[in-house]
Design a protein around this motif. Structure first.
Motif, PDB file in Angstrom:
ATOM      1  N   HIS A  93       0.962 -27.293 -11.175  1.00 35.88           N
ATOM      2  CA  HIS A  93       1.182 -28.090  -9.976  1.00 35.88           C
ATOM      3  C   HIS A  93       2.205 -29.178 -10.295  1.00 35.88           C
ATOM      4  O   HIS A  93       2.471 -29.473 -11.462  1.00 35.88           O
ATOM      5  CB  HIS A  93      -0.117 -28.767  -9.522  1.00 35.88           C
ATOM      6  CG  HIS A  93      -1.199 -27.818  -9.135  1.00 35.88           C
ATOM      7  ND1 HIS A  93      -1.294 -27.263  -7.885  1.00 35.88           N
ATOM      8  CD2 HIS A  93      -2.246 -27.329  -9.847  1.00 35.88           C
ATOM      9  CE1 HIS A  93      -2.346 -26.462  -7.829  1.00 35.88           C
ATOM     10  NE2 HIS A  93      -2.954 -26.486  -9.015  1.00 35.88           N
ATOM     11  N   CYS A 128       1.957 -32.723  -4.304  1.00 36.98           N
ATOM     12  CA  CYS A 128       2.299 -31.635  -5.218  1.00 36.98           C
ATOM     13  C   CYS A 128       3.681 -31.127  -4.834  1.00 36.98           C
ATOM     14  O   CYS A 128       3.928 -30.828  -3.678  1.00 36.98           O
ATOM     15  CB  CYS A 128       1.262 -30.528  -5.095  1.00 36.98           C
ATOM     16  SG  CYS A 128       1.648 -29.093  -6.116  1.00 36.98           S
ATOM     17  N   GLU A 130       5.271 -28.588  -6.553  1.00 35.25           N
ATOM     18  CA  GLU A 130       5.514 -27.295  -7.202  1.00 35.25           C
ATOM     19  C   GLU A 130       4.715 -26.267  -6.393  1.00 35.25           C
ATOM     20  O   GLU A 130       3.501 -26.426  -6.253  1.00 35.25           O
ATOM     21  CB  GLU A 130       5.004 -27.383  -8.648  1.00 35.25           C
ATOM     22  CG  GLU A 130       5.309 -26.177  -9.494  1.00 35.25           C
ATOM     23  CD  GLU A 130       6.780 -26.072  -9.853  1.00 35.25           C
ATOM     24  OE1 GLU A 130       7.467 -27.120  -9.919  1.00 35.25           O
ATOM     25  OE2 GLU A 130       7.246 -24.942 -10.055  1.00 35.25           O
ATOM     26  N   TYR A 131       5.395 -25.258  -5.864  1.00 38.12           N
ATOM     27  CA  TYR A 131       4.682 -24.306  -5.007  1.00 38.12           C
ATOM     28  C   TYR A 131       3.528 -23.658  -5.777  1.00 38.12           C
ATOM     29  O   TYR A 131       3.724 -23.118  -6.862  1.00 38.12           O
ATOM     30  CB  TYR A 131       5.625 -23.232  -4.466  1.00 38.12           C
ATOM     31  CG  TYR A 131       4.882 -22.311  -3.541  1.00 38.12           C
ATOM     32  CD1 TYR A 131       4.503 -22.746  -2.280  1.00 38.12           C
ATOM     33  CD2 TYR A 131       4.492 -21.047  -3.959  1.00 38.12           C
ATOM     34  CE1 TYR A 131       3.771 -21.942  -1.438  1.00 38.12           C
ATOM     35  CE2 TYR A 131       3.757 -20.227  -3.119  1.00 38.12           C
ATOM     36  CZ  TYR A 131       3.401 -20.684  -1.868  1.00 38.12           C
ATOM     37  OH  TYR A 131       2.658 -19.882  -1.041  1.00 38.12           O
ATOM     38  N   CYS A 132       2.310 -23.761  -5.200  1.00 39.33           N
ATOM     39  CA  CYS A 132       1.126 -23.316  -5.939  1.00 39.33           C
ATOM     40  C   CYS A 132       0.199 -22.479  -5.076  1.00 39.33           C
ATOM     41  O   CYS A 132      -0.980 -22.346  -5.375  1.00 39.33           O
ATOM     42  CB  CYS A 132       0.396 -24.531  -6.505  1.00 39.33           C
ATOM     43  SG  CYS A 132      -0.044 -25.739  -5.243  1.00 39.33           S
ATOM     44  N   HIS A 136      -0.512 -25.268  -0.679  1.00 35.14           N
ATOM     45  CA  HIS A 136       0.395 -26.196  -1.375  1.00 35.14           C
ATOM     46  C   HIS A 136       0.807 -27.407  -0.546  1.00 35.14           C
ATOM     47  O   HIS A 136       0.775 -28.536  -1.021  1.00 35.14           O
ATOM     48  CB  HIS A 136       1.639 -25.422  -1.834  1.00 35.14           C
ATOM     49  CG  HIS A 136       2.798 -26.295  -2.210  1.00 35.14           C
ATOM     50  ND1 HIS A 136       2.797 -27.067  -3.331  1.00 35.14           N
ATOM     51  CD2 HIS A 136       3.981 -26.517  -1.583  1.00 35.14           C
ATOM     52  CE1 HIS A 136       3.952 -27.736  -3.388  1.00 35.14           C
ATOM     53  NE2 HIS A 136       4.676 -27.426  -2.356  1.00 35.14           N
ATOM     54  N   MET A 139      -1.586 -30.353  -0.376  1.00 37.77           N
ATOM     55  CA  MET A 139      -2.130 -30.862  -1.632  1.00 37.77           C
ATOM     56  C   MET A 139      -1.606 -32.267  -1.889  1.00 37.77           C
ATOM     57  O   MET A 139      -0.443 -32.466  -2.225  1.00 37.77           O
ATOM     58  CB  MET A 139      -1.721 -29.917  -2.769  1.00 37.77           C
ATOM     59  CG  MET A 139      -2.365 -30.267  -4.069  1.00 37.77           C
ATOM     60  SD  MET A 139      -2.160 -28.959  -5.264  1.00 37.77           S
ATOM     61  CE  MET A 139      -2.656 -29.867  -6.725  1.00 37.77           C
TER      62      MET A 139
HETATM   63 CU1  CUA Z   1      -0.269 -27.757  -6.084  1.00 30.53          CU
HETATM   64 CU2  CUA Z   1       1.690 -27.206  -4.915  1.00 30.53          CU
END
Ligand code: CUA
Length: 150
Positions: A93, A128, A130-132, A136, A139
């Motif tokens: 993340h 966040c 960062e693609y998660c 996402h 987040m």
């Molecule tokens: Cu955790 Cu995007």
């Protein structure tokens, strides 16, 4: 014998390198850029918590997981210096604090750390970056800086 043109290229290259080095010192000094640290991993980082070391020194231990941060809300007095420790419970993340020069990665099995001062009261969003996965964009967390300094 060095060609005149060649000499100009060499001098230009040295000047450009010098500029880069000056820019790094400028960032460290005037802009107070802090280099992120990667710490040796230890199970205790998996316990999300806020710890107070003294009146103006705090530590926040963040655990990122799909799709939230823990602690989701942290209360900090104005004028505090805060160590942020970030790890992840599942995938990679991102950890970005709005209006602060904080941009960390939350990595499973790893800990990243940085230190921030909060001199202005306010609600500081953590997101966040960062693609998660599908959650996402939701987040996020908050650092609420509103207690008067004692
Ligand atoms: Cu955790 Cu995007």
């Amino acid at each position: 014998m060095i060609d005149v043109f060649e000499r100009r290229v060499i001098i230009t290259a040295i000047l450009v390198m010098g500029l880069f080095i000056l820019a790094i010192f400028y960032a460290m000094g005037a802009r107070k850029a802090d280099v992120t640290e990667c710490l040796p991993y230890d199970k205790t980082y998996e316990t999300a918590r806020v710890e107070q070391l003294d009146k103006t020194t705090y530590q926040i231990y963040y655990v990122a997981r799909m799709w939230n941060f823990e602690p989701s809300v942290a209360y900090i007095p104005v004028g505090s210096e805060v160590d942020l420790f970030v790890t992840s419970n599942d995938v990679v993340h991102g950890f970005n604090v709005y209006n602060k020069n904080v941009n960390l990665m939350a990595v499973p099995g790893g800990v990243t750390k940085t230190t921030v001062r909060f001199d202005q009261p306010g609600v500081y969003k953590v997101v966040c970056h960062e693609y998660c996965g599908t959650g996402h964009q939701n987040m996020q967390a908050e650092i609420i800086v509103n207690y008067p300094k004692k």
